[in-house]
Design an enzyme around this catalytic site. Structure first.
Site, PDB file in Angstrom:
ATOM      1  N   HIS A  75       0.809  -1.221   0.000  1.00  0.00           N
ATOM      2  CA  HIS A  75       0.000   0.000   0.000  1.00  0.00           C
ATOM      3  C   HIS A  75       0.847   1.278   0.000  1.00  0.00           C
ATOM      4  N   SER A  98       1.447  -0.141  -5.249  1.00  0.00           N
ATOM      5  CA  SER A  98       0.549  -0.448  -4.157  1.00  0.00           C
ATOM      6  C   SER A  98       0.039  -1.876  -4.363  1.00  0.00           C
ATOM      7  N   SER A 103      -5.759   1.807  -2.197  1.00  0.00           N
ATOM      8  CA  SER A 103      -5.062   2.189  -0.951  1.00  0.00           C
ATOM      9  C   SER A 103      -3.990   3.250  -1.124  1.00  0.00           C
ATOM     10  N   ASP A 156       2.955  -7.643   0.042  1.00  0.00           N
ATOM     11  CA  ASP A 156       1.855  -7.545   1.016  1.00  0.00           C
ATOM     12  C   ASP A 156       0.633  -8.175   0.361  1.00  0.00           C
ATOM     13  N   GLU A 219       4.348  -9.324   4.233  1.00  0.00           N
ATOM     14  CA  GLU A 219       3.788  -8.452   5.264  1.00  0.00           C
ATOM     15  C   GLU A 219       2.588  -9.015   5.990  1.00  0.00           C
ATOM     16  N   ASN A 244       4.674 -11.118   8.939  1.00  0.00           N
ATOM     17  CA  ASN A 244       3.408 -11.022   9.672  1.00  0.00           C
ATOM     18  C   ASN A 244       3.497 -11.652  11.053  1.00  0.00           C
ATOM     19  N   LYS A 249       4.616  -7.396  14.820  1.00  0.00           N
ATOM     20  CA  LYS A 249       3.793  -7.039  13.669  1.00  0.00           C
ATOM     21  C   LYS A 249       2.350  -7.456  13.948  1.00  0.00           C
ATOM     22  N   ASP A 253       0.050  -4.298  14.666  1.00  0.00           N
ATOM     23  CA  ASP A 253      -0.571  -3.807  13.429  1.00  0.00           C
ATOM     24  C   ASP A 253      -1.969  -4.424  13.263  1.00  0.00           C
ATOM     25  N   ASN A 254      -2.049  -5.733  13.256  1.00  0.00           N
ATOM     26  CA  ASN A 254      -3.320  -6.397  12.965  1.00  0.00           C
ATOM     27  C   ASN A 254      -4.358  -6.110  14.043  1.00  0.00           C
ATOM     28  N   CYS A 258      -5.917  -1.995  13.408  1.00  0.00           N
ATOM     29  CA  CYS A 258      -7.328  -2.096  13.000  1.00  0.00           C
ATOM     30  C   CYS A 258      -8.239  -1.450  14.048  1.00  0.00           C
ATOM     31  N   HIS A 364      -7.617  -8.909   3.640  1.00  0.00           N
ATOM     32  CA  HIS A 364      -6.752  -8.409   2.572  1.00  0.00           C
ATOM     33  C   HIS A 364      -7.429  -8.378   1.208  1.00  0.00           C
ATOM     34  N   HIS A 428      -3.617   2.319   9.009  1.00  0.00           N
ATOM     35  CA  HIS A 428      -3.153   2.422  10.378  1.00  0.00           C
ATOM     36  C   HIS A 428      -2.251   3.655  10.562  1.00  0.00           C
ATOM     37  N   SER A 436       5.697  -2.720  12.359  1.00  0.00           N
ATOM     38  CA  SER A 436       5.634  -3.653  11.224  1.00  0.00           C
ATOM     39  C   SER A 436       6.805  -3.442  10.279  1.00  0.00           C
ATOM     40  N   GLN A 440      10.104  -5.357   8.605  1.00  0.00           N
ATOM     41  CA  GLN A 440      10.339  -5.505   7.169  1.00  0.00           C
ATOM     42  C   GLN A 440      11.795  -5.187   6.823  1.00  0.00           C
TER      43      GLN A 440
HETATM   44  P1  NAD Z   1      -6.251 -14.619  11.658  1.00  0.00           P
HETATM   45  O1  NAD Z   1      -5.970 -15.931  11.029  1.00  0.00           O
HETATM   46  O2  NAD Z   1      -5.599 -14.232  12.933  1.00  0.00           O
HETATM   47  O3  NAD Z   1      -7.825 -14.440  11.871  1.00  0.00           O
HETATM   48  C1  NAD Z   1      -8.777 -14.825  10.925  1.00  0.00           C
HETATM   49  C2  NAD Z   1      -9.899 -15.496  11.727  1.00  0.00           C
HETATM   50  O4  NAD Z   1     -10.985 -15.766  10.841  1.00  0.00           O
HETATM   51  C3  NAD Z   1      -9.457 -16.850  12.330  1.00  0.00           C
HETATM   52  O5  NAD Z   1      -9.691 -16.862  13.717  1.00  0.00           O
HETATM   53  C4  NAD Z   1     -10.319 -17.879  11.601  1.00  0.00           C
HETATM   54  O6  NAD Z   1     -10.714 -18.938  12.453  1.00  0.00           O
HETATM   55  C5  NAD Z   1     -11.520 -17.034  11.183  1.00  0.00           C
HETATM   56  N1  NAD Z   1     -12.245 -17.559  10.019  1.00  0.00           N
HETATM   57  C6  NAD Z   1     -11.741 -18.147   8.917  1.00  0.00           C
HETATM   58  N2  NAD Z   1     -12.760 -18.498   8.083  1.00  0.00           N
HETATM   59  C7  NAD Z   1     -13.917 -18.113   8.693  1.00  0.00           C
HETATM   60  C8  NAD Z   1     -15.298 -18.193   8.351  1.00  0.00           C
HETATM   61  N3  NAD Z   1     -15.689 -18.779   7.220  1.00  0.00           N
HETATM   62  N4  NAD Z   1     -16.211 -17.677   9.223  1.00  0.00           N
HETATM   63  C9  NAD Z   1     -15.814 -17.108  10.399  1.00  0.00           C
HETATM   64  N5  NAD Z   1     -14.515 -17.010  10.789  1.00  0.00           N
HETATM   65  C10 NAD Z   1     -13.592 -17.513   9.932  1.00  0.00           C
HETATM   66  O7  NAD Z   1      -5.900 -13.532  10.531  1.00  0.00           O
HETATM   67  P2  NAD Z   1      -5.716 -11.966  10.780  1.00  0.00           P
HETATM   68  O8  NAD Z   1      -4.285 -11.679  11.039  1.00  0.00           O
HETATM   69  O9  NAD Z   1      -6.745 -11.528  11.716  1.00  0.00           O
HETATM   70  O10 NAD Z   1      -6.015 -11.387   9.290  1.00  0.00           O
HETATM   71  C11 NAD Z   1      -7.293 -11.473   8.735  1.00  0.00           C
HETATM   72  C12 NAD Z   1      -7.231 -10.818   7.361  1.00  0.00           C
HETATM   73  O11 NAD Z   1      -6.923  -9.418   7.500  1.00  0.00           O
HETATM   74  C13 NAD Z   1      -6.127 -11.364   6.449  1.00  0.00           C
HETATM   75  O12 NAD Z   1      -6.556 -11.336   5.106  1.00  0.00           O
HETATM   76  C14 NAD Z   1      -4.995 -10.355   6.638  1.00  0.00           C
HETATM   77  O13 NAD Z   1      -4.091 -10.385   5.544  1.00  0.00           O
HETATM   78  C15 NAD Z   1      -5.778  -9.081   6.716  1.00  0.00           C
HETATM   79  N6  NAD Z   1      -5.129  -7.920   7.380  1.00  0.00           N
HETATM   80  C16 NAD Z   1      -5.640  -6.710   7.038  1.00  0.00           C
HETATM   81  C17 NAD Z   1      -5.114  -5.567   7.652  1.00  0.00           C
HETATM   82  C18 NAD Z   1      -5.659  -4.228   7.273  1.00  0.00           C
HETATM   83  O14 NAD Z   1      -5.028  -3.212   7.611  1.00  0.00           O
HETATM   84  N7  NAD Z   1      -6.789  -4.163   6.586  1.00  0.00           N
HETATM   85  C19 NAD Z   1      -4.081  -5.658   8.572  1.00  0.00           C
HETATM   86  C20 NAD Z   1      -3.594  -6.933   8.891  1.00  0.00           C
HETATM   87  C21 NAD Z   1      -4.133  -8.069   8.277  1.00  0.00           C
HETATM   88  N1  3DD Z   2      -1.847  -1.390   6.373  1.00  0.00           N
HETATM   89  C1  3DD Z   2      -2.705  -0.799   7.228  1.00  0.00           C
HETATM   90  N2  3DD Z   2      -2.426   0.505   7.340  1.00  0.00           N
HETATM   91  C2  3DD Z   2      -1.336   0.749   6.552  1.00  0.00           C
HETATM   92  C3  3DD Z   2      -0.584   1.918   6.285  1.00  0.00           C
HETATM   93  N3  3DD Z   2      -0.898   3.102   6.858  1.00  0.00           N
HETATM   94  N4  3DD Z   2       0.464   1.850   5.432  1.00  0.00           N
HETATM   95  C4  3DD Z   2       0.798   0.671   4.837  1.00  0.00           C
HETATM   96  C5  3DD Z   2       0.118  -0.509   5.055  1.00  0.00           C
HETATM   97  C6  3DD Z   2      -0.954  -0.464   5.931  1.00  0.00           C
HETATM   98  C7  3DD Z   2      -1.856  -2.797   6.026  1.00  0.00           C
HETATM   99  C8  3DD Z   2      -0.882  -3.468   6.964  1.00  0.00           C
HETATM  100  O1  3DD Z   2      -1.586  -3.705   8.162  1.00  0.00           O
HETATM  101  C9  3DD Z   2      -0.347  -4.761   6.431  1.00  0.00           C
HETATM  102  O2  3DD Z   2       0.667  -5.035   7.262  1.00  0.00           O
HETATM  103  C10 3DD Z   2      -1.339  -5.888   6.460  1.00  0.00           C
HETATM  104  O3  3DD Z   2      -2.284  -5.822   5.687  1.00  0.00           O
HETATM  105  O4  3DD Z   2      -1.086  -6.863   7.206  1.00  0.00           O
END
Ligand code: NAD
Ligand code: 3DD
Length: 507
Positions: A75, A98, A103, A156, A219, A244, A249, A253-254, A258, A364, A428, A436, A440
């Site tokens: 991103h 990205s 994003s 990522d 990532e 990750n 991280k 971050d997660n 969030c 993701h 974030h 995070s 990296q």
């Molecule tokens: P995680 O594995 O810790 O959590 C995912 C959860 O979803 C697990 O507990 C799993 O049991 C559950 N799950 C799976 N399938 C399911 C279903 N059908 N119904 C209900 N629950 C279900 O993973 P995470 O680290 O929490 O990441 C989740 C997603 O978010 C990933 O795609 C990750 O890449 C993404 N992510 C996004 C950001 C962001 O900034 N948007 C940041 C970090 C990670």
């Molecule tokens: N992600 C969330 N916020 C972000 C930011 N401000 N810059 C870059 C990436 C950013 C996504 C991350 O959480 C990435 O590490 C993921 O998706 O796990």
């Protein structure tokens, strides 16, 4: 089946952009104002990213990344610009895209391209890319000219890694990718770009990549999952570091990232009152836990869905109801997916939701919400898509009867089902991204120095580096650590200076 044989100059699909453009960047806005704004926000971010600043200082002289060509697919935000310029300060030559069509922060891209001392970074990214443009950007950033590949990748979600592997596999089979065999629109674009590359470059282009790329640091959870799948099917072409699962991280971050950015996105997108509303978070992993905390902060009434009994038990003991999506359809107001899985919320679910329910994803990829199913209903006239503003759409069902005046109901979908915190907000904040991205940079140094000894597998960084990353961020919080005496260290069996936990410890 695309019959036209692509050439290097031929425009890629409907982008109008040459397949191998030779451009040194392509972004939305390189105006003085965009550069000024981006640079100012980068300066503010640097103050909130002590881990990265510390690594710049630690390695300023030795420049451990000297000679590395690093392609990043992550991103293009202000925080990522600080990562990029840190990698550059450590000696690397960088090209960047990205990893999501919504994003990019255009002023961050502008500042990165303008650079600090006429050492701008080639960036191919802008907010609101089409899928064809997205994959065109990835191809440009992977090529240093004359088919010179990166030596290292920061990924990522794994799109850059996937393109190389898929292209290589078609070359091994001697087969021309056929977009007509694709299961979805994005897969068709990927197969088309691979077909065009094969037409223009023959059957060795991606083989060269497999030889030149020494490793990748990944990532996010979903990208790491894809890497372990390649280890399992013995198709991994280069070593990988799973960033990750550094504790500093994913448990920061997660979770806390969030916790900050989910409600930021929902508020910016809809201005809806979250307090008191019924919200359901699908998935109670790291991201789900942070998302629930975000909603708790707004005093929403929260339920979760889960498949995993351990996470379900955690949720129960945190006072949350664990139900199914189906049970929430009639009267929940906000639906959030955070599973890393697919088909969590289907078109049928959305047909049964209450009028103006808000649906978004913070996972993701955009397959957690059945956007393809909704798009198909557009074609049959069963739903209308009305843009409220970029990345905020009303989807109005034409044949349901529980909407206003007994007519069709609507739902509000954010960021077209793509990760809402970066599509509808700025992701974030810097301090949590600093942790995070410090991981990296340490991973990239590890790959630069040791890739060949890692082998074709996925590793994580050692715990002492995880603790180092944590230490680098404590001063921001005025933390005063307690000193472990030698006697105590022996008593609990750890080093006085750490690591303080065994490898199997769960934080
Ligand atoms: P995680 O594995 O810790 O959590 C995912 C959860 O979803 C697990 O507990 C799993 O049991 C559950 N799950 C799976 N399938 C399911 C279903 N059908 N119904 C209900 N629950 C279900 O993973 P995470 O680290 O929490 O990441 C989740 C997603 O978010 C990933 O795609 C990750 O890449 C993404 N992510 C996004 C950001 C962001 O900034 N948007 C940041 C970090 C990670
Ligand atoms: N992600 C969330 N916020 C972000 C930011 N401000 N810059 C870059 C990436 C950013 C996504 C991350 O959480 C990435 O590490 C993921 O998706 O796990």
């Amino acid at each position: 089946m695309s019959t036209a044989i692509a050439t290097i100059e031929a425009p890629f699909m409907s982008t109008g952009l040459p397949l191998f453009s030779g451009y040194d960047h392509k972004i939305a806005d390189l105006s003085e104002e965009a550069i000024r704004f981006g640079r100012k926000e980068i300066e503010l971010a640097e103050h909130e990213m002590p881990g990265l600043m510390a690594l710049r200082e630690e390695f300023a002289e030795t420049k451990p990344l000297e000679g590395a060509r690093i392609m990043g697919s992550l991103h293009m935000t202000i925080q990522t610009a600080v990562l990029m310029e840190t990698l550059q300060d450590l000696g690397a030559d960088i090209r960047w895209v990205s990893c999501n069509i919504f994003s990019t922060q255009d002023h961050a891209a502008a500042a990165a391209v303008a650079g600090r001392n006429n050492n701008g970074i080639p960036v191919f990214a802008w907010k609101g890319e089409t899928l064809e443009e997205y994959w065109w950007c990835t191809l440009q950033a992977l090529n240093w000219g004359d088919d010179v590949a990166p030596t290292l990748i920061v990924d990522d979600g794994g799109d850059a890694t996937m393109l190389i592997h898929l292209g290589y596999e078609y070359e091994v089979k001697g087969e021309r990718p056929d977009p007509s065999t694709a299961d979805n629109e994005e897969e068709a674009v990927v197969l088309q770009i691979l077909a065009d590359v094969q037409d223009a470059k023959g059957l060795r282009y991606w083989h060269q990549f497999a030889e030149m790329v020494r490793g990748v640091s990944e990532e996010t959870t979903t990208g790491v999952h894809r890497l372990y799948q390649r280890v399992e099917d013995k198709s991994l072409l280069f070593p990988a570091i799973n960033v990750n699962d550094s504790v500093t991280k994913s448990k920061f971050d997660n979770v806390y990232g969030c916790r900050h950015s989910l409600v930021d996105a929902i508020m910016r997108a809809t201005d809806v009152m979250i307090s008191g509303k019924r919200a359901i978070v699908c998935g109670f992993g790291d991201v789900g836990k942070g998302s629930v905390d975000a909603l708790r902060g707004q005093q929403a009434k929260i339920s979760i869905t889960e498949i995993d009994p351990i996470c379900a038990l955690q949720a129960s003991m945190a006072g949350l109801d664990v139900i199914t999506v189906e049970k929430a359809l009639d009267d929940f107001d906000i639906f959030i997916t955070a599973t890393g899985n697919k088909d969590i919320i289907t078109a049928d679910h959305m047909m049964r939701m209450k009028h103006n329910a808000i649906v978004c994803n913070i996972g993701h990829f955009d397959n957690e919400i059945d956007m393809a199913g909704l798009e198909a209903m557009l074609d049959t006239g069963d739903v209308q898509k009305i843009e409220i503003k970029p990345q905020v759409h009303e989807w109005r069902f034409t044949n349901t009867t529980h909407g206003p005046n007994g007519g069709g109901h609507s739902i509000i979908i954010l960021a077209e089902g793509r990760l809402v915190n970066l599509g509808c907000a700025t992701g974030h904040p810097s301090l949590v991204m600093s942790a995070s991205f410090t991981n990296q940079v340490l991973a990239q140094i590890d790959l630069q120095e040791n890739a060949e000894s890692i082998g074709m597998k996925v590793i994580t960084l050692p715990k002492h580096l995880d603790e180092k990353v944590a230490r680098l961020h404590l001063a921001k919080y005025g933390v005063e650590l307690t000193k472990l005496t030698n006697d105590q260290a022996s008593y609990i069996g750890v080093g006085q200076e750490g690591p303080y936990k065994p490898g199997h410890y769960r934080y």
